[in-house]
Design a protein around this motif. Structure first.
Motif: not given
Length: 520
Positions: A35, A279-284, A505, A507
């Protein structure tokens, strides 16, 4: 753009490519690096089957030398489970890497530890070194090697006359679990350095295990020979520079006998501790399933595990019976735990400390008739037997002997308090996954657990200088956490919310990789 080659024994980006935490890291960190504009190629052994169960995009053949003979390898480019345009997934297929049981790792007898796997991974590294030499991975800026399985690449780079130009490429060596070092003889055995590379002249002082001077220690070689050394949390990087402490039947705390090598890497400015990510889903949103749905899911997996065995095990019988007894009503408190059943994870659970016959029994006595503990995992038969015995004696404990991602996700999502009393923990992922779902964790104050859980803020932490103290503090801290849940609901809700809002994260991990390890 930085062109990176990651060399590892596992890769969960491929179907069938994961056993433990290395697979999670190799699945996630390449995409995070890509990314930022980097190009990442990941290569693992095929073990004779990964290229058969994952779609093939292309391949290349090459000859290489191993065990004094000319060998042939096919390097397959595969389509991963979640393809990313900046990430290439590859496997090496050659006869010496085939696992007849379709397992990534082998269990060797005590008189010849690591023999089969060391043969396999030495062969794998020889094939990868030749592929780098021949430009199959194109022009590389960094070669990132993971755990002892890949350290043979550094040995070839340092000592083999054919691979001297590989010294021009920066190498990074990651320690995921120092407890496994792959020690083998220098010679006199089919699984030895002289047998793998008979044409290579080497310096035994640079490769020898510090305790057994007639053996090669791949983990030590990786630490000594890499341009940069990395481990998977800042606290673990500090802990492994310290002498080991005997706990239980073996020494497994601190530097595992390699503390002087690790301290030297730190002194040279080559050692970095960088926390793994999640990893984290966009909507938690924390959406608990109904308790009847949870127990139905668990029962179905217990039945499946039982059906895969020749005889019904007591663990499966007890788990199914206990789950059927639960009914539809959720208990006031649901404790959860997910992990491999090993001494590292379970010693504090099993050890006694007055007044508790074991740490686990202390927890169950604190829990009483107000709740239930669900523990998911498999591994060491002696520890599995201990957990089965306890499950027969306590009706507020269910031991789920097995593993599935669906069961693990259900426990992360539905629990009130997650238990992770590891004696040591390089990083840990289970605590991150539980926190991601808003479930606070009770953890030992070590390694990556120390770096992710803050006592009384986003979870609960215990310590202790001796195992006896750790057992007592584990039980008492559980008591305090449950007291907070019962008597201070607002404070408890704040801890749960803080756990959910704690983000680790990939990232951020990737940024630290580029700055500290790759020096980009």
């Amino acid at each position: 753009m930085t062109n990176i080659l990651m060399v590892a024994s596992e890769n969960d980006a491929l179907n069938g490519g994961k056993v433990g935490g290395i697979g999670d890291v190799i699945r996630d960190i390449p995409a995070a690096l890509a990314e930022s504009g980097d190009r990442v190629t990941v290569v693992t052994p095929s073990y004779g089957f990964l290229h058969q169960i994952n779609p093939i995009i292309g391949n290349a053949s090459q000859a290489f030398s191993f065990a004094g003979e000319r060998q042939w390898a096919v390097i397959h480019e595969l389509e991963g489970k979640n393809p990313h345009p900046g990430v290439v997934q590859m496997t090496v297929d050659t006869p010496c890497l085939i696992s007849p049981e379709r397992r990534l790792y082998s269990d060797d007898p005590p008189d010849s530890p690591f023999a089969t796997d060391a043969n396999r991974f030495a062969c794998f590294c020889a094939a990868v070194a030749e592929a780098v030499q021949e430009g199959i991975f194109e022009d590389l800026d960094v070669i990132h090697l993971h755990d002892w399985h890949t350290a043979f690449f550094l040995i070839l780079r340092e000592f083999h006359s054919r691979y001297q130009k590989l010294k021009q490429i920066r190498t990074v060596y990651s320690i995921h679990n120092l407890a496994y070092q792959g020690v083998r003889p220098f010679s006199g055995h089919a699984s030895s350095l002289a047998a793998w590379f008979p044409e290579m002249h080497f310096d035994t002082d640079l490769l020898a295990d510090p305790r057994w001077r007639d053996t090669v220690n791949p983990m030590a070689a990786g630490i000594r020979l890499a341009d940069a050394v990395h481990t998977v949390s800042p606290s673990y990087a500090e802990e492994i520079t310290q002498p080991s402490i005997k706990m239980g039947n073996r020494v497994f705390y601190g530097g595992e006998g390699l503390e002087e090598d690790i301290a030297a890497a730190k002194e040279d400015g080559r050692l970095s501790g960088i926390l793994n990510g999640c990893t984290y889903p966009e909507h938690r949103e924390k959406n608990r399933t109904g308790f009847d749905s949870l127990t139905a899911l668990l029962r179905s997996h217990v039945l499946r595990w039982a059906g895969e065995e020749d005889a019904l095990s007591p663990a499966h019988f007890l788990a199914h019976a206990r789950l059927q007894e639960q009914g539809d009503r959720r208990p006031p408190v649901l404790l959860t735990s997910v992990g491999r059943i090993t001494e590292q994870k379970m010693l504090i659970m099993r050890r006694s400390s007055e007044p508790y016959d074991s740490g686990l029994e202390g927890i169950l006595q604190v829990l009483g008739d107000q709740g239930l503990l669900l523990l998911l995992g498999s591994g060491d038969p002696a520890y599995e037997q201990f957990l089965t015995r306890i499950s027969a004696r306590y009706d507020n404990f269910i031991f789920l002997r097995g593993y599935s991602n669906a069961c693990a996700r259900a426990l992360y999502r539905n629990g009130d308090l997650f238990l992770m009393p590891s004696s040591f923990e390089p990083c840990g992922i289970s605590q991150m996954l539980a926190m991601r779902e808003g479930q606070p964790c009770l953890v030992h104050n070590v390694g990556g657990l120390k770096d992710t859980v803050r006592d009384g803020e986003n979870g609960f932490v215990f310590g202790g200088r001796t195992v006896d103290q750790q057992v007592s503090h584990f039980v008492e801290q559980c008591r305090e956490a449950l007291r907070m849940k019962q008597e201070s609901p607002e404070q408890w809700s704040a801890v749960c919310e803080a756990a959910k809002n704690s983000v680790f994260s990939w990232q951020e991990t990737a940024r630290s990789y580029r700055e500290l390890l790759y020096r980009v």
